[in-house]
Write a protein that holds these residues in place. Sequence first.
Motif, mmCIF file in Angstrom:
data_model
loop_
_atom_site.group_PDB
_atom_site.id
_atom_site.type_symbol
_atom_site.label_atom_id
_atom_site.label_comp_id
_atom_site.label_asym_id
_atom_site.label_seq_id
_atom_site.Cartn_x
_atom_site.Cartn_y
_atom_site.Cartn_z
ATOM 1 N N THR A 1 10.136 -12.959 -37.540
ATOM 2 C CA THR A 1 10.727 -13.080 -37.966
ATOM 3 C C THR A 1 12.172 -12.627 -38.669
ATOM 4 O O THR A 1 13.383 -13.289 -38.329
ATOM 5 N N HIS B 1 7.877 -20.445 -36.771
ATOM 6 C CA HIS B 1 6.235 -21.248 -36.148
ATOM 7 C C HIS B 1 5.779 -20.904 -35.291
ATOM 8 O O HIS B 1 4.215 -20.747 -34.579
ATOM 9 N N VAL B 2 6.813 -20.506 -34.135
ATOM 10 C CA VAL B 2 6.066 -20.153 -32.720
ATOM 11 C C VAL B 2 5.232 -18.519 -32.814
ATOM 12 O O VAL B 2 4.201 -18.174 -32.469
ATOM 13 N N HIS C 1 9.202 -17.100 -45.292
ATOM 14 C CA HIS C 1 8.694 -18.874 -44.874
ATOM 15 C C HIS C 1 7.007 -19.353 -45.757
ATOM 16 O O HIS C 1 6.051 -20.050 -44.658
ATOM 17 N N GLU D 1 14.498 -17.944 -35.994
ATOM 18 C CA GLU D 1 14.867 -19.558 -35.974
ATOM 19 C C GLU D 1 13.431 -20.082 -35.405
ATOM 20 O O GLU D 1 14.143 -21.661 -35.761
ATOM 21 N N ASN D 2 12.529 -19.588 -34.738
ATOM 22 C CA ASN D 2 11.216 -20.504 -34.497
ATOM 23 C C ASN D 2 10.088 -19.547 -34.851
ATOM 24 O O ASN D 2 9.630 -19.210 -34.849
ATOM 25 N N GLU E 1 13.090 -15.411 -26.441
ATOM 26 C CA GLU E 1 12.513 -16.552 -25.559
ATOM 27 C C GLU E 1 12.290 -16.103 -24.584
ATOM 28 O O GLU E 1 11.396 -16.619 -24.221
ATOM 29 N N TYR F 1 15.124 -14.542 -32.132
ATOM 30 C CA TYR F 1 14.307 -16.133 -31.408
ATOM 31 C C TYR F 1 13.642 -16.417 -32.936
ATOM 32 O O TYR F 1 13.028 -17.640 -32.815
ATOM 33 N N PHE F 2 12.478 -15.591 -33.424
ATOM 34 C CA PHE F 2 11.540 -16.011 -34.123
ATOM 35 C C PHE F 2 11.981 -16.496 -35.913
ATOM 36 O O PHE F 2 11.784 -17.102 -36.744
#
Length: 114
Positions: A42, A52-53, A84, A49-50, A13, A46-47
């Motif tokens: 992923t 979409h980023v 995803h 959990e996120n 992050e 960080y990725f």
Amino acid sequence: MAFDMHCKIIGYEQALPLIREWMESGNANVRRAASEGLRVWTGRPYFKENPHVAIELLSLHKEDASEDVRKSAGNALRDISRKHPELVAGELEKWDLSSRKTQQVHQLAGKYIL
């Protein structure tokens, strides 16, 4: 690998500004290194959990001038689609497919979901 290790050490992050800088570099080798260095995106803290980023960052390269960068982005999006599929499919649905460059990335990214 060194790029991923650097991002891991400072935290993914906290590394986002650097990741964006590399993803937007004027040098195709740097853009590709960022895309490849963080695969499987992923799988990174960080990725994970996120996602979409990660999808947003990789999607920036759907019209990249470098075929290697486009392939890297498409393959990384395909990797993400395994965990995803709905998120990647949602992103791909937004794309204008009138460009061959975008079509190439779309085909790679959507291999398992389209």
